[in-house]
Design an enzyme around this catalytic site. Structure first.
Site, PDB file in Angstrom:
ATOM      1  CB  SER A 131      -0.894  -0.010   1.245  1.00  0.00           C
ATOM      2  OG  SER A 131      -1.489   1.245   1.493  1.00  0.00           O
ATOM      3  CE1 TYR A 190      -4.078  -1.760   5.570  1.00  0.00           C
ATOM      4  CE2 TYR A 190      -3.191   0.399   5.040  1.00  0.00           C
ATOM      5  CZ  TYR A 190      -3.739  -0.803   4.644  1.00  0.00           C
ATOM      6  OH  TYR A 190      -3.948  -1.044   3.298  1.00  0.00           O
TER       7      TYR A 190
END
Length: 309
Positions: free
Chosen positions: A152, A165
């Site tokens: 990501s 995250y």
């Protein structure tokens, strides 16, 4: 925790480099994982869909044009993944492609996030990717296959309120980079996919998280665009077909790589300015698991770890 579902007759896509080969996609019940399983099947692959939500997973598998299996498995459970790997080989053949896509996210201040929730994000996103590689690398070595780690842009610049995250995605990127050199002599290629704003249920509530909302608002207009899971799946499938070392979704992200040293400072500046406008109590109330898939995983995990669960 495993269920095998066989569906569909084999339908090849002649002339494609993926036709007739076997792919494994974790986190395939919804979102990017579901879209990727569909695109790989359209390309002629036999697809194994792995995930936590059995009913949703098998419903997705039933819609694929080629033969597929759905296997309910938790990527943090090494024994479940080893069993799944055996089942995939028995049902479809050895995997030529394995995609570590399973992931969850939790938003909120680190000090107010329950320790077991913070750890669960790390376990699924980072350790789960390593478990996936461990389970399927023996097959990939035999087929001289391709392992794709879904990362990501959270690995580019860590956002406050998303510490688990961001840490997990940065770690997953580093893991894949290290693994690449180790498995290259076996003929296995390792790719890393960088996803930006993608229209999954994980980002559906982005406006409820002040830092993420501010970060997106301060990006150039073209960078704010939310891409559909189907479009992202198209980019991923193209990269898989070319055994790409890096896949960017959207493609313009490749031009951000040289600028990565600047991103932590830019993100910190935007976040600091935004956090000043919110009371601590208001921010603490924002602790939550993002998206239906993440909530399903978290609820399932808690049901098995509570006394008597």
């Amino acid at each position: 925790m495993r269920d095998i579902h066989r569906t569909g007759a084999r339908r090849s896509a002649p002339g494609t480099p993926l036709s007739g080969r076997v792919a494994v996609v974790t986190g395939a019940a919804r979102g990017v994982g579901e879209g990727l399983a569909r695109r790989l099947s359209d390309a002629g692959m036999l697809v194994a869909l792995l995930g936590r939500e059995q009913e949703t997973l098998c419903r997705a598998a039933a819609l694929l044009p080629n033969r597929s299996v759905c296997i309910e498995a938790d990527v943090t459970d090494r024994q479940a993944l080893e069993s799944a790997a055996r089942q995939v080989e028995e049902e479809l053949g050895p995997a030529s492609v394995a995609v570590a896509n399973a992931g969850i996210a939790a938003g909120g201040p680190f000090t107010h996030t329950p320790a077991d929730l913070w750890q669960r994000v790390i376990d699924v996103n980072l350790t789960g990717s390593a478990n996936t590689a461990r389970a399927f690398l023996p097959q990939l070595a035999r087929t001289r296959g391709y392992f794709l780690q879904i990362a990501s842009t959270a690995a580019f610049g860590s956002a406050p309120m998303m510490s688990a995250y961001c840490a997990s995605k940065a770690g997953a990127e580093s893991f894949a980079q290290a693994l690449r050199g180790e498995v290259a002599p076996d003929g296995v290629t390792v790719g890393i996919a960088y996803l930006h704003w993608t229209g999954t249920d994980m980002v559906a509530g982005i406006d409820d998280h002040p830092v993420l909302k501010a970060l997106r608002r301060n990006q150039p207009r073209f960078a704010r665009r939310v891409h559909s899971p189907a479009q992202v799946a198209d980019w991923l499938t193209q990269g898989i077909a070319h055994r790409a070392h890096h896949i960017y979704a959207p493609p313009w992200l490749r031009w951000c790589q040289p600028l990565r040293p600047l991103f932590p400072t830019l993100v910190a500046h935007t976040a600091r300015r935004e956090l000043r406008t919110h009371a601590r109590g208001e921010l603490a109330a924002d602790v939550a698991v993002l998206g239906a898939g993440g909530r399903a995983d978290w609820n399932s995990y808690r049901s098995t770890t509570r006394p008597g669960g």
